[in-house]
Design an enzyme around this catalytic site. Structure first.
Site, PDB file in Angstrom:
ATOM      1  N   HIS A  39      55.095  40.788 -38.743  1.00  0.00           N
ATOM      2  CA  HIS A  39      53.781  40.210 -38.449  1.00  0.00           C
ATOM      3  C   HIS A  39      53.924  39.246 -37.293  1.00  0.00           C
ATOM      4  O   HIS A  39      54.804  38.387 -37.294  1.00  0.00           O
ATOM      5  CB  HIS A  39      53.221  39.461 -39.672  1.00  0.00           C
ATOM      6  CG  HIS A  39      51.905  38.815 -39.379  1.00  0.00           C
ATOM      7  ND1 HIS A  39      50.716  39.503 -39.442  1.00  0.00           N
ATOM      8  CD2 HIS A  39      51.585  37.564 -38.965  1.00  0.00           C
ATOM      9  CE1 HIS A  39      49.723  38.697 -39.104  1.00  0.00           C
ATOM     10  NE2 HIS A  39      50.223  37.527 -38.807  1.00  0.00           N
ATOM     11  N   ASP A  85      40.900  35.995 -49.067  1.00  0.00           N
ATOM     12  CA  ASP A  85      41.246  35.610 -47.696  1.00  0.00           C
ATOM     13  C   ASP A  85      40.174  36.072 -46.719  1.00  0.00           C
ATOM     14  O   ASP A  85      39.850  35.372 -45.767  1.00  0.00           O
ATOM     15  CB  ASP A  85      42.608  36.179 -47.289  1.00  0.00           C
ATOM     16  CG  ASP A  85      42.925  35.815 -45.841  1.00  0.00           C
ATOM     17  OD1 ASP A  85      43.059  34.606 -45.576  1.00  0.00           O
ATOM     18  OD2 ASP A  85      42.976  36.704 -44.985  1.00  0.00           O
ATOM     19  N   ARG A 103      36.377  29.843 -42.362  1.00  0.00           N
ATOM     20  CA  ARG A 103      37.192  28.965 -41.504  1.00  0.00           C
ATOM     21  C   ARG A 103      36.812  29.148 -40.038  1.00  0.00           C
ATOM     22  O   ARG A 103      36.773  28.194 -39.264  1.00  0.00           O
ATOM     23  CB  ARG A 103      38.684  29.273 -41.698  1.00  0.00           C
ATOM     24  CG  ARG A 103      39.221  28.762 -43.038  1.00  0.00           C
ATOM     25  CD  ARG A 103      40.582  29.371 -43.339  1.00  0.00           C
ATOM     26  NE  ARG A 103      41.559  29.072 -42.325  1.00  0.00           N
ATOM     27  CZ  ARG A 103      42.591  29.867 -42.008  1.00  0.00           C
ATOM     28  NH1 ARG A 103      42.789  31.010 -42.656  1.00  0.00           N
ATOM     29  NH2 ARG A 103      43.433  29.526 -41.079  1.00  0.00           N
ATOM     30  N   SER A 144      47.122  32.422 -45.581  1.00  0.00           N
ATOM     31  CA  SER A 144      46.288  33.563 -45.200  1.00  0.00           C
ATOM     32  C   SER A 144      47.166  34.761 -44.801  1.00  0.00           C
ATOM     33  O   SER A 144      46.996  35.885 -45.289  1.00  0.00           O
ATOM     34  CB  SER A 144      45.381  33.137 -44.035  1.00  0.00           C
ATOM     35  OG  SER A 144      44.798  34.235 -43.412  1.00  0.00           O
ATOM     36  N   LYS A 171      48.284  38.348 -47.465  1.00  0.00           N
ATOM     37  CA  LYS A 171      48.062  39.757 -47.111  1.00  0.00           C
ATOM     38  C   LYS A 171      49.379  40.526 -47.061  1.00  0.00           C
ATOM     39  O   LYS A 171      49.462  41.671 -47.506  1.00  0.00           O
ATOM     40  CB  LYS A 171      47.331  39.842 -45.763  1.00  0.00           C
ATOM     41  CG  LYS A 171      45.866  39.428 -45.887  1.00  0.00           C
ATOM     42  CD  LYS A 171      45.170  39.334 -44.552  1.00  0.00           C
ATOM     43  CE  LYS A 171      45.575  38.090 -43.817  1.00  0.00           C
ATOM     44  NZ  LYS A 171      44.728  37.656 -42.726  1.00  0.00           N
TER      45      LYS A 171
HETATM   46  N1  URA Z   1      45.990  35.285 -38.946  1.00  0.00           N
HETATM   47  C1  URA Z   1      45.611  35.338 -40.233  1.00  0.00           C
HETATM   48  O1  URA Z   1      45.674  36.391 -40.854  1.00  0.00           O
HETATM   49  N2  URA Z   1      45.167  34.225 -40.819  1.00  0.00           N
HETATM   50  C2  URA Z   1      45.086  33.048 -40.194  1.00  0.00           C
HETATM   51  O2  URA Z   1      44.696  32.063 -40.792  1.00  0.00           O
HETATM   52  C3  URA Z   1      45.478  32.986 -38.845  1.00  0.00           C
HETATM   53  C4  URA Z   1      45.941  34.129 -38.236  1.00  0.00           C
END
Ligand code: URA
Length: 428
Positions: free
Chosen positions: A84, A163, A170, A185, A189
């Site tokens: 990621h 999320d 947010r 966050s 995932k």
């Molecule tokens: N990417 C995400 O998935 N969440 C965040 O809060 C910031 C970047």
């Protein structure tokens, strides 16, 4: 146990610690619609201002994972690995990396996102390939993994729905830039996705969420600890995003650059980071007898995996990629060394050319973006093209050129103070 949202908000507002029960309740109740957006906004702002400790962050992450499904790849006969990136300008690394690591012996189940703002999204890039489909059922994902060794697709609505709701809130309440909220966050995932191991590419610099090495390190350490606690072998690299990665910024332009890397060429920074991340993923996954990534780029096996991966999702790997109709060149105003090239300004310019979107529902242009003809450290001559801007409509060029004001410096000699491409490595 039920709580009162005001009790949870005021605890954090006054600098207190949220209990596990507070966090479980507020995340679940918000996902069900029983805590109002304005109450959650107040809590998010209190978290942004007062922070959360490691236990609170771990509880918040687990509560978001429990809000939806958790995928399971235990039926596969090879270790799983994922990567990621926290997002940057010209960051197309997933495109060559996923098939490369698959060719070396791991399975890659990668759920990706779309771009918002100046950073591009992997799905937008892949969607510039005619026919390619981002949305797959779980059964289709398994089929693509078994066919190609790697799948890159959109996360379904069942994965960490808390999320999805929280991120949208947010985005409109000025509460994105909180390390506990970003870490939970991302990791909710990735843990829900079910990968056995994870390599995080935490970007640092003007084009990244994290502008300083210190903040990036804190984010990396937080995410690595969350992964380890959840039983996912997690490693992070801190990497440079003070200048764009590679020479292509924009959806189809980046796909073309990724294909160059898979063909054994491509810009040296993209190749170096792809190979390093591939090695980290193979090590984290614990692939027995893993093949060498450099070999897999040379002998065409990574390209074969790419072609299978694109075809298995309906794409035509031989199709001509879309091109923008219009272009403008930016030339060097003087001779010397290109000392700096600001990632954020280039990202904003590409976004204004049509490569990115301002709102989630906006379309992106496949062909729009920027081709860089020189990178920091290169010698340039007065009048030579530094970059080509591509757009579908000429009306986009003026605002893109405005974004590029002050984007680069040409100096008589080098000695630039750029960040090293790979700054550091963070482990549990
Ligand atoms: N990417 C995400 O998935 N969440 C965040 O809060 C910031 C970047």
């Amino acid at each position: 146990m039920g709580f009162d949202a005001i009790e949870v908000i005021t605890t954090k507002r006054d600098g207190g610690e949220l209990s596990t029960a507070h966090i479980d309740w507020v995340v679940a109740a918000y996902t069900r619609g029983e805590v109002a957006d304005e109450q959650m906004s107040a809590l998010l702002m209190a978290i942004l201002l007062n922070g959360m400790n490691r236990r609170e962050i771990a509880d918040w992450t687990q509560a978001m994972i429990r809000s939806g499904e958790r995928m399971d790849w235990s039926a596969l006969d090879r270790p799983t690995a994922d990567k990621h990136s926290t997002g940057g300008v010209g960051d197309k690394i997933t495109l060559p990396l996923a098939p490369l690591v698959a060719a070396c012996g791991a399975y890659i189940p990668q759920l990706s996102g779309r771009g918002l703002g100046h950073t591009g999204g992997t799905l937008d890039k892949l969607e510039s390939i005619p026919g390619w489909r981002a949305s797959l059922s779980n059964a289709e994902m398994l089929h693509v993994i078994r066919t190609a060794g790697a799948v890159v697709c959109a996360a379904g609505s069942g994965l960490a729905p808390a999320d999805k709701k929280l991120y949208a809130l947010r985005d409109v309440t000025g509460t994105v830039e909180s390390i506990p909220l970003i870490a939970s966050s991302i990791m909710s995932k990735k843990i829900a996705e079910g990968t056995g191991s994870l390599v995080l590419d935490v970007k640092v610099g003007s084009g990244a969420f994290m502008k300083t090495v210190e903040n990036a390190r804190e984010l990396a350490e937080t995410m690595v600890a969350l992964g380890a606690d959840a039983g996912v072998r997690t490693v992070a690299l801190l990497t440079a995003m003070d200048r764009p990665l590679g020479k292509a910024v924009g959806n189809a332009l980046e796909v073309a650059e990724a294909v160059e890397v898979l063909a054994g060429g491509g810009p040296s920074d993209v190749v170096e980071l792809t190979v390093r991340l591939a090695r980290e993923m193979l090590e984290a996954a614990g692939v027995p007898d893993a093949r060498d990534p450099e070999e897999a780029l040379k002998d065409g096996s990574a390209m074969d995996a790419w072609r299978r991966m694109i075809s298995a999702q309906g794409g035509d790997p031989d199709a001509v990629l879309p091109r923008a109709a219009e272009f403008v060149e930016v030339t060097a105003p003087e001779s010397g060394v290109l000392a700096t090239l600001d990632a954020l300004k280039v990202g904003v310019a590409a976004w204004r050319l049509g490569a990115g979107r301002a709102r989630k529902e906006d379309p992106v242009s496949a062909g729009a973006g920027i081709t860089l003809h020189a990178k920091p450290g290169d010698l340039v001559r007065s009048g030579m093209p530094l970059m080509t801007l591509h757009a579908d409509e000429t009306s986009r060029f003026a605002r893109a050129l405005q974004a590029l004001e002050g984007a680069f410096e040409i100096r008589p000699s080098s000695g630039s103070g750029l960040l090293p491409l790979i700054i550091d490595r963070v482990t549990a």
